[in-house]
Design a protein around this motif. Structure first.
Motif, mmCIF file in Angstrom:
data_model
loop_
_atom_site.group_PDB
_atom_site.id
_atom_site.type_symbol
_atom_site.label_atom_id
_atom_site.label_comp_id
_atom_site.label_asym_id
_atom_site.label_seq_id
_atom_site.Cartn_x
_atom_site.Cartn_y
_atom_site.Cartn_z
ATOM 1 N N ASN A 224 -15.859 -14.091 -88.333
ATOM 2 C CA ASN A 224 -16.891 -15.620 -88.722
ATOM 3 C C ASN A 224 -17.702 -14.642 -89.762
ATOM 4 O O ASN A 224 -17.734 -15.478 -90.718
ATOM 5 C CB ASN A 224 -17.088 -15.198 -87.161
ATOM 6 C CG ASN A 224 -16.594 -16.884 -86.887
ATOM 7 O OD1 ASN A 224 -15.317 -16.708 -87.178
ATOM 8 N ND2 ASN A 224 -16.846 -17.151 -85.707
ATOM 9 N N PRO A 225 -17.995 -14.227 -89.428
ATOM 10 C CA PRO A 225 -19.586 -13.611 -91.048
ATOM 11 C C PRO A 225 -18.662 -13.439 -91.938
ATOM 12 O O PRO A 225 -19.457 -13.950 -93.263
ATOM 13 C CB PRO A 225 -19.764 -12.039 -90.536
ATOM 14 C CG PRO A 225 -19.235 -12.122 -89.278
ATOM 15 C CD PRO A 225 -18.458 -12.727 -88.627
ATOM 16 N N ALA A 226 -17.436 -13.862 -92.200
ATOM 17 C CA ALA A 226 -17.058 -13.148 -93.936
ATOM 18 C C ALA A 226 -17.047 -14.513 -94.593
ATOM 19 O O ALA A 226 -16.336 -15.080 -95.362
ATOM 20 C CB ALA A 226 -15.504 -12.923 -93.563
ATOM 21 N N PHE A 227 -16.879 -15.899 -93.366
ATOM 22 C CA PHE A 227 -16.895 -17.005 -94.049
ATOM 23 C C PHE A 227 -18.187 -17.979 -93.768
ATOM 24 O O PHE A 227 -17.723 -19.074 -93.212
ATOM 25 C CB PHE A 227 -15.110 -17.874 -93.239
ATOM 26 C CG PHE A 227 -13.948 -17.196 -94.221
ATOM 27 C CD1 PHE A 227 -13.997 -17.630 -94.831
ATOM 28 C CD2 PHE A 227 -13.235 -16.815 -93.026
ATOM 29 C CE1 PHE A 227 -12.688 -16.764 -96.033
ATOM 30 C CE2 PHE A 227 -11.944 -15.815 -93.515
ATOM 31 C CZ PHE A 227 -11.079 -16.111 -94.688
ATOM 32 N N GLU A 228 -19.183 -17.749 -93.625
ATOM 33 C CA GLU A 228 -20.350 -17.828 -93.015
ATOM 34 C C GLU A 228 -20.578 -19.078 -94.089
ATOM 35 O O GLU A 228 -21.544 -19.854 -93.595
ATOM 36 C CB GLU A 228 -21.388 -17.301 -93.001
ATOM 37 C CG GLU A 228 -22.139 -16.891 -91.841
ATOM 38 C CD GLU A 228 -22.676 -15.856 -91.135
ATOM 39 O OE1 GLU A 228 -23.231 -15.331 -89.973
ATOM 40 O OE2 GLU A 228 -23.468 -14.885 -92.320
ATOM 41 N N HIS A 229 -20.374 -18.734 -95.361
ATOM 42 C CA HIS A 229 -21.184 -19.681 -96.249
ATOM 43 C C HIS A 229 -20.044 -20.847 -95.915
ATOM 44 O O HIS A 229 -20.660 -22.302 -96.831
ATOM 45 C CB HIS A 229 -20.585 -18.697 -97.872
ATOM 46 C CG HIS A 229 -18.964 -18.968 -98.229
ATOM 47 N ND1 HIS A 229 -18.707 -17.982 -97.704
ATOM 48 C CD2 HIS A 229 -17.909 -18.474 -98.645
ATOM 49 C CE1 HIS A 229 -17.717 -17.468 -97.953
ATOM 50 N NE2 HIS A 229 -17.405 -18.726 -98.363
ATOM 51 N N LEU A 230 -19.213 -21.247 -95.953
ATOM 52 C CA LEU A 230 -18.237 -22.518 -95.268
ATOM 53 C C LEU A 230 -18.827 -23.005 -93.919
ATOM 54 O O LEU A 230 -18.254 -23.544 -93.102
ATOM 55 C CB LEU A 230 -16.599 -22.073 -95.527
ATOM 56 C CG LEU A 230 -16.604 -21.186 -96.662
ATOM 57 C CD1 LEU A 230 -15.038 -21.135 -95.988
ATOM 58 C CD2 LEU A 230 -16.407 -22.351 -97.902
ATOM 59 N N THR A 231 -20.307 -23.410 -93.983
ATOM 60 C CA THR A 231 -21.184 -24.003 -92.701
ATOM 61 C C THR A 231 -20.283 -25.666 -92.470
ATOM 62 O O THR A 231 -20.128 -25.888 -91.246
ATOM 63 C CB THR A 231 -22.663 -24.707 -92.779
ATOM 64 O OG1 THR A 231 -22.879 -22.880 -94.074
ATOM 65 C CG2 THR A 231 -22.717 -24.674 -91.551
ATOM 66 N N GLY A 232 -19.528 -26.441 -93.185
ATOM 67 C CA GLY A 232 -20.052 -27.965 -93.075
ATOM 68 C C GLY A 232 -18.739 -28.158 -92.831
ATOM 69 O O GLY A 232 -17.528 -28.213 -91.602
ATOM 70 N N LEU A 233 -17.061 -27.006 -93.144
ATOM 71 C CA LEU A 233 -16.336 -26.294 -93.128
ATOM 72 C C LEU A 233 -16.339 -26.011 -91.486
ATOM 73 O O LEU A 233 -15.006 -26.157 -90.677
ATOM 74 C CB LEU A 233 -15.447 -26.052 -93.952
ATOM 75 C CG LEU A 233 -13.248 -25.855 -93.887
ATOM 76 C CD1 LEU A 233 -13.273 -27.191 -93.544
ATOM 77 C CD2 LEU A 233 -12.493 -24.564 -95.595
ATOM 78 N N VAL A 234 -17.155 -25.479 -91.207
ATOM 79 C CA VAL A 234 -16.221 -24.431 -90.077
ATOM 80 C C VAL A 234 -16.773 -25.178 -88.846
ATOM 81 O O VAL A 234 -15.694 -25.217 -87.990
ATOM 82 C CB VAL A 234 -17.356 -22.876 -90.378
ATOM 83 C CG1 VAL A 234 -17.344 -21.807 -88.795
ATOM 84 C CG2 VAL A 234 -16.453 -22.188 -91.137
ATOM 85 N N SER A 235 -17.829 -25.904 -88.487
ATOM 86 C CA SER A 235 -17.998 -26.740 -87.644
ATOM 87 C C SER A 235 -17.302 -27.304 -87.610
ATOM 88 O O SER A 235 -17.426 -27.975 -86.053
ATOM 89 C CB SER A 235 -19.644 -27.322 -88.347
ATOM 90 O OG SER A 235 -18.730 -28.515 -88.898
ATOM 91 N N TRP A 236 -16.561 -28.173 -87.345
ATOM 92 C CA TRP A 236 -14.952 -29.186 -87.633
ATOM 93 C C TRP A 236 -13.941 -28.566 -87.419
ATOM 94 O O TRP A 236 -12.563 -28.346 -87.384
ATOM 95 C CB TRP A 236 -15.147 -30.211 -87.918
ATOM 96 C CG TRP A 236 -15.004 -30.433 -89.442
ATOM 97 C CD1 TRP A 236 -15.680 -30.300 -90.788
ATOM 98 C CD2 TRP A 236 -13.660 -30.712 -90.137
ATOM 99 N NE1 TRP A 236 -14.838 -30.259 -91.940
ATOM 100 C CE2 TRP A 236 -13.584 -30.433 -91.932
ATOM 101 C CE3 TRP A 236 -12.404 -30.556 -89.404
ATOM 102 C CZ2 TRP A 236 -12.241 -30.348 -92.635
ATOM 103 C CZ3 TRP A 236 -11.121 -30.991 -90.375
ATOM 104 C CH2 TRP A 236 -10.868 -30.701 -91.604
ATOM 105 N N TYR A 237 -13.621 -27.690 -88.335
ATOM 106 C CA TYR A 237 -12.232 -27.278 -88.637
ATOM 107 C C TYR A 237 -11.658 -26.151 -87.581
ATOM 108 O O TYR A 237 -10.976 -25.102 -87.434
ATOM 109 C CB TYR A 237 -11.678 -26.842 -89.856
ATOM 110 C CG TYR A 237 -10.491 -26.559 -89.871
ATOM 111 C CD1 TYR A 237 -8.925 -27.581 -90.304
ATOM 112 C CD2 TYR A 237 -9.614 -25.168 -90.780
ATOM 113 C CE1 TYR A 237 -7.793 -27.259 -90.099
ATOM 114 C CE2 TYR A 237 -8.413 -25.242 -91.060
ATOM 115 C CZ TYR A 237 -7.467 -25.850 -90.227
ATOM 116 O OH TYR A 237 -6.372 -25.763 -90.344
#
Lengths: 470, 187
Positions: A224-237
């Motif tokens: 998770n921390p490795a992809f923290e910068h993709l907030t928008g995508l992470v929130s729904w995908y």
């Protein structure tokens, strides 16, 4: 009409639990709403998250101690959700002391409420269809969680919090609408037939759940921390592959060998960690890693949830069995989280993290065959015993005679065997024959040896497998 | 191996005495094991490594003795709980020659026999383990043959039964529990 009624009751029960679970996942149990709130106030998140998880574990584990009937389960679910609601209110205000207390209270009582649902899963979902109810609650609760997450992360954290609380209210209303029904006769028969039969498979299942969930904990802390910068995508995908995997598993034909799909899940987890090691940290890399990882989680979660659901038939107290099974999951998340934190704090390179994760996968792989074997035997034994019970005395005697033994049974062993086939526990057999429990165990071992089997379930399966199971 | 056990005089409670003795011995080993482990830990804390190894080894020995004694107690309890015939006391001899006089009780059971301080097990290890093969009873004596594929033992004891009904009850129980039909001669 009756079928229609039971279908509606089942839908109510699934809906009530889905809303409760959506609250837990979006807020309390490492949910985005809680993370956002803690971030907003600049508070150290680890302490709060740890307290909530431990309280939730305690609630799941101890619920069976005071929830012993359907009426108590209903009261616990409604009361528990009410307490969670009250304990969540302080999060609208900057009162960190109350937050900690609120998380502990809501964590504990939400755990109790979740475990109590075991009664309704058993009562309102027919046997062999529990996989569908389990898939439904996981799919609906994850969809609700995604909706709450998207609002919390893109609109307002407090609106997200309000939505979480609304989930609780709706869930409580659905549970309140559930009727209290007498347990059907079939369930009563099941319960009496499997004393001592559920303990070992449950321990094995808990161990399996615990080990497989360590991966989730690792994943939370490392990937998770490795992809923290993709907030928008992470929130729904984030949970989409999980939901898709659940939907596929749910709609597989009943004859499909789900245990084989577990091996696909294993391959997906291995693939996810290798991809995490080799790929970069952009959008397409996230999609690959998350799809493999969460897809596998969906496969595993539904596998053990459905087994736990089927096990409820063999339990005197479904809340206890359901709670203990789920607490193994929470304990796994906790241990995985601690392992993940240790790994990240040591600053291990990605390759070493992947090796740790792959070791966990290998251990799980070793556990799969015996787990499957035990559970299949348990389920078969139940069906055979139910059929055996409906036979006449002469038919029962014939069945025992048909199977050749290495050596003839003594009269005492025949008496013990008859009682084993009636579904009696060692203690009950000892009481009926006025002998000690150790004597029964010794006779049972001798019987196993004469039939060349290694367990009670295998003995029942061997003796009764050629009979028509009604 | 072949030996005989002879009835000597009436008394009761020998089997129980034997179990008490085994329990006492087991508790003693448990105590010694706990003491040696504590000592090893204490010595470890004071970095006396040689002594730690010595007491570690002693602990291991006591642990093995404890396990062995616990198994003996389990077997003895099982034999006592399932007794078929209690012969109040015995005189053990090798074939033909008197070897040892023993005034302790002999218990014949579904799962073995306790003679004095010795425990003989059968029917505890399944179809391939030691099992009771045959029983023969005459006016005075009872002959029991037991063993596995490699070795057979034969025990001869004075049963002390004077009533035919008592004899029939004992043989009936023997058949019910072990599946062995006693061969009755001379009654």
């Amino acid at each position: 009409m009756n079928r229609f009624k039971s279908f509606n009751v089942r839908r109510l029960s699934v809906a009530g639990f889905s809303f409760l679970f959506a609250y837990i996942m979006s807020f309390q149990f490492e949910g985005q709403v809680l993370y956002s709130l803690l971030d907003l106030r600049g508070t150290d998140a680890d302490r709060y998250i740890l307290a909530a998880i431990i309280a939730h574990f305690a609630g799941l584990f101890t619920s069976g101690l005071f929830v012993k009937s359907q009426a108590a389960a209903k009261s616990m679910m409604i009361g528990g959700m009410g307490l969670c609601l009250v304990a969540t209110v302080p999060f609208f205000f900057p009162l960190p002391t109350l937050w900690m207390g609120g998380l502990i209270v809501s964590g504990y009582f939400s755990g109790c409420a979740v475990a109590a649902w075991g009664f309704f899963l058993r009562a309102f979902t027919p046997k062999n269809e529990r996989i569908k109810s389990c898939a439904d609650v996981l799919i609906y609760s994850n969809l609700l969680m995604i909706a709450v997450n998207v609002v919390a992360m893109n609109r307002s954290t407090f609106i997200g919090l309000s939505l979480s609380m609304l989930c609780l209210v709706i869930g409580a209303v659905f549970i309140w609408m559930l009727p209290l029904e007498q347990e059907n006769e079939q369930n009563k028969t099941f319960k009496n037939k499997t004393h001592g039969g559920i303990k070992n498979p449950l321990i094995l299942l808990c161990l399996f759940v615990f080990i497989i969930t360590i991966n989730s904990g690792l994943m939370y802390q490392v990937i998770n921390p490795a992809f923290e910068h993709l907030t928008g995508l992470v929130s729904w995908y984030w949970a989409v592959p999980y939901i898709v995997a659940l939907a596929i598993m749910r709609n597989l034909p009943m004859k499909a060998k789900r245990s084989r799909i577990l091996y696909i899940g294993m391959a997906m987890i291995i693939g996810a960690f290798i991809s995490f090691m080799l790929l970069g940290r952009n959008t397409s890399d996230y999609l690959t890693v998350d799809t493999l990882m969460l897809g596998a989680c969906g496969i595993f979660d539904l596998f053990w949830w459905s087994i736990l659901g089927e096990m409820l038939d063999y339990s005197d107290n479904p809340a206890q069995t359901f709670g203990i099974g789920l607490s193994a999951n929470v304990f796994g998340v906790l241990c995985g989280g601690v392992l993940g934190m240790a790994v990240t704090s040591m600053g291990l390179p990605g390759a070493e993290v992947a090796v740790i994760a792959l070791t966990v996968v290998c251990v799980t792989l070793v556990m799969l065959p015996p787990l499957n074997h035990q559970l299949v035997l348990l389920l078969k034994s139940h069906a055979y015993l139910a059929a055996y019970d409906n036979m006449s005395q002469s038919q029962q005697t014939d069945i025992v005679r048909q199977v050749k033994t290495l050596d003839p049974l003594t009269v005492r062993e025949q008496e013990v065997l008859q009682l084993i086939l009636s579904g009696k526990s060692n203690r009950e057999i000892a009481g009926a024959l006025f002998i000690s429990e150790n004597t029964v165990k010794t006779h049972a071992r001798s019987i196993f040896s004469k039939y060349d089997v290694s367990s009670r379930a295998e003995l029942i399966s061997t003796l009764l497998k050629n009979q028509t199971v009604g | 191996m072949f030996f005989q056990a002879y009835f000597a005089k009436m008394n009761t409670g020998g089997g129980l005495m034997q179990m008490k003795l085994i329990r006492k011995r087991r508790n003693g080993y448990a105590l010694m094991f706990a003491a040696s482990i504590c000592l090893a830990v204490w010595l470890g804390a004071t970095f006396m490594l040689e002594a730690v190894f010595v007491f570690g080894a002693i602990s291991l020995i006591f642990l093995l003795l404890l396990v062995r004694q616990s198994r003996r107690l389990y077997d003895a309890t099982l034999i006592w709980d399932n007794r078929i015939l209690a012969v109040p006391s015995v005189l053990i001899s090798t074939e033909g020659n008197l070897r040892q006089a023993d005034t302790e009780e002999t218990v014949v059971s579904t799962f073995g026999m306790i003679i004095g301080s010795r425990i003989y097990r059968w029917g505890l290890d399944g179809v391939h383990g030691v099992r009771l093969h045959a029983a023969q009873i005459d006016k005075e004596r009872m002959y029991l043959a037991f063993g596995n594929a490699d070795q057979t033992m034969r025990v001869e004891l004075l049963h002390g039964m004077t009533q035919k009904q008592a004899l029939l009850d004992a043989t009936q129980k023997l058949l019910h529990e072990t599946g062995v039909t006693a061969d009755i001669t001379g009654w």
